[in-house]
Design an enzyme around this catalytic site. Structure first.
Site, PDB file in Angstrom:
ATOM      1  N   HIS A  12      -5.068  -0.631   0.531  1.00 43.07           N
ATOM      2  CA  HIS A  12      -6.178   0.109  -0.084  1.00 43.07           C
ATOM      3  C   HIS A  12      -5.727   0.838  -1.360  1.00 43.07           C
ATOM      4  O   HIS A  12      -6.117   1.979  -1.611  1.00 43.07           O
ATOM      5  CB  HIS A  12      -6.851   1.052   0.918  1.00 43.07           C
ATOM      6  CG  HIS A  12      -5.962   2.122   1.505  1.00 43.07           C
ATOM      7  ND1 HIS A  12      -6.054   2.521   2.820  1.00 43.07           N
ATOM      8  CD2 HIS A  12      -4.993   2.907   0.962  1.00 43.07           C
ATOM      9  CE1 HIS A  12      -5.184   3.483   3.054  1.00 43.07           C
ATOM     10  NE2 HIS A  12      -4.536   3.749   1.939  1.00 43.07           N
ATOM     11  N   HIS A  59      -6.634  11.079   2.127  1.00 42.79           N
ATOM     12  CA  HIS A  59      -5.651  11.488   1.122  1.00 42.79           C
ATOM     13  C   HIS A  59      -5.992  12.887   0.608  1.00 42.79           C
ATOM     14  O   HIS A  59      -6.267  13.088  -0.573  1.00 42.79           O
ATOM     15  CB  HIS A  59      -5.623  10.479  -0.028  1.00 42.79           C
ATOM     16  CG  HIS A  59      -5.307   9.077   0.392  1.00 42.79           C
ATOM     17  ND1 HIS A  59      -6.258   8.226   0.938  1.00 42.79           N
ATOM     18  CD2 HIS A  59      -4.141   8.376   0.362  1.00 42.79           C
ATOM     19  CE1 HIS A  59      -5.690   7.056   1.210  1.00 42.79           C
ATOM     20  NE2 HIS A  59      -4.413   7.120   0.883  1.00 42.79           N
ATOM     21  N   HIS A 193       5.651   0.209   0.141  1.00 44.60           N
ATOM     22  CA  HIS A 193       5.654   0.900  -1.139  1.00 44.60           C
ATOM     23  C   HIS A 193       6.142   2.330  -0.959  1.00 44.60           C
ATOM     24  O   HIS A 193       6.056   2.904   0.131  1.00 44.60           O
ATOM     25  CB  HIS A 193       4.287   0.882  -1.812  1.00 44.60           C
ATOM     26  CG  HIS A 193       3.178   1.593  -1.097  1.00 44.60           C
ATOM     27  ND1 HIS A 193       2.727   1.238   0.162  1.00 44.60           N
ATOM     28  CD2 HIS A 193       2.399   2.636  -1.486  1.00 44.60           C
ATOM     29  CE1 HIS A 193       1.720   2.020   0.511  1.00 44.60           C
ATOM     30  NE2 HIS A 193       1.510   2.891  -0.465  1.00 44.60           N
ATOM     31  N   GLU A 240       1.989   3.414   6.456  1.00 42.79           N
ATOM     32  CA  GLU A 240       0.557   3.211   6.678  1.00 42.79           C
ATOM     33  C   GLU A 240       0.276   1.959   7.514  1.00 42.79           C
ATOM     34  O   GLU A 240      -0.814   1.813   8.074  1.00 42.79           O
ATOM     35  CB  GLU A 240      -0.164   3.095   5.328  1.00 42.79           C
ATOM     36  CG  GLU A 240      -0.179   4.367   4.519  1.00 42.79           C
ATOM     37  CD  GLU A 240      -0.786   4.181   3.134  1.00 42.79           C
ATOM     38  OE1 GLU A 240      -0.991   5.185   2.443  1.00 42.79           O
ATOM     39  OE2 GLU A 240      -1.050   3.024   2.735  1.00 42.79           O
TER      40      GLU A 240
END
Length: 290
Positions: A12, A59, A193, A240
């Site tokens: 996402h 977030h 990442h 995640e």
């Protein structure tokens, strides 16, 4: 009874949303990313669900870091797209399904998951980017959406095993809903990442591809990985990927009932804004009548 027609898994990355909004579909940098979703978008156009349960991490949008529950579920009839600091995305607000959402909360609580209930949360790119990847640029989303937020950003975080168990409880809750609904569960986030620190820019394609294979064949083995193992192998934000296990767990419940799911599409691309992008679409097999 409600049915699970598919589970979908995708990154996402917020920059993907910007690229979609600016219509950069044919930009040399972004075209390989978007081409990898074309088959899924066509399938969804022909098999649009009634409801998507979207598993993602907030977030610091719906909640600030003074209070971050392990799991939270939105029960509103509409969810406002948040301004994350550079203006809200030009996409429609998702409409919720309060009846199913409240049913899921009650069932999950009865199965030992103390869910935080969010009545009017704003939703960020973790929810809107997957919708855009799946449905494109639209004036209204073609299905209802239930946000299911998982804490992967503020220690302590739920284990991978707990996320898989949540998914299994979610699948049982969907199955027990009395109304006929076509439901899909989308697990989002990742892949490998890291956005800060000495390891910023880290990507581990070998781990990512292994994860995609294991998610299909041995999700229980993935559930045994510690949070530290995910961080070590996939970077700080790569953790995640535990949220993909929620969607996979939901599917396992329907598989145990004898329903079969086929892998219709797989996509992997590096990089998209310093992130490895991964995607899977697993759809329930429809047996042809003799």
């Amino acid at each position: 009874m409600a049915q699970l027609s598919a589970t979908l898994y995708t990154s996402h990355v917020p920059a993907i949303g910007v690229a979609i909004d600016l219509a950069r579909d044919d930009d040399p940098y972004w075209k390989p990313v978007f081409d990898g979703y074309a088959a899924t978008r066509r399938w969804l156009a022909a098999h649009t669900p009634d409801v998507v349960v979207m598993v993602y991490n907030d977030h610091a949008t719906a909640m600030d870091y003074s209070m971050v529950p392990p799991f939270a579920l939105g029960v509103s009839d509409r969810f406002e797209i948040a301004d994350e600091g550079w203006g809200r995305r030009p996409v429609p607000d998702p409409l919720g399904h309060p009846a199913l959402a409240r049913h899921l909360v009650h069932r999950l609580m009865a199965n030992g998951f103390d869910m935080a209930v969010l009545h009017h949360p704003k939703v960020d790119h973790g929810l809107s980017v997957p919708l855009s990847l799946g449905f494109g640029r639209v004036s209204a989303w073609p299905c209802r959406v239930i946000p299911l937020m998982v804490n992967v950003v503020h220690a302590p975080v739920p284990t991978a095993a707990r996320c898989l168990a949540l998914g299994q409880a979610l699948g049982a809750a969907i199955r027990s809903y009395g109304e006929e609904l076509n439901v899909q569960v989308w697990g989002t986030g990742g892949m490998s990442h890291q956005l800060q620190g000495p390891g910023a820019g880290y990507i581990n394609s070998r781990f990512d591809r292994w994860f995609l294979d294991e998610l299909m064949a041995r999700p229980d083995a993935l559930a045994s990985l510690s949070h530290e193992a995910f961080v070590e192998q996939a970077g700080t934000e790569g953790a995640e990927l535990t949220m993909w296990l929620v969607a996979r767990g939901a599917q396992m419940v329907f598989q145990a009932d004898g329903q079969r799911f086929d892998e219709l599409h797989r996509h992997y691309h590096v990089p998209a804004s310093n992130t490895a992008v991964g995607h899977l679409l697993l759809a329930q097999r429809v047996e042809e009548k003799a």
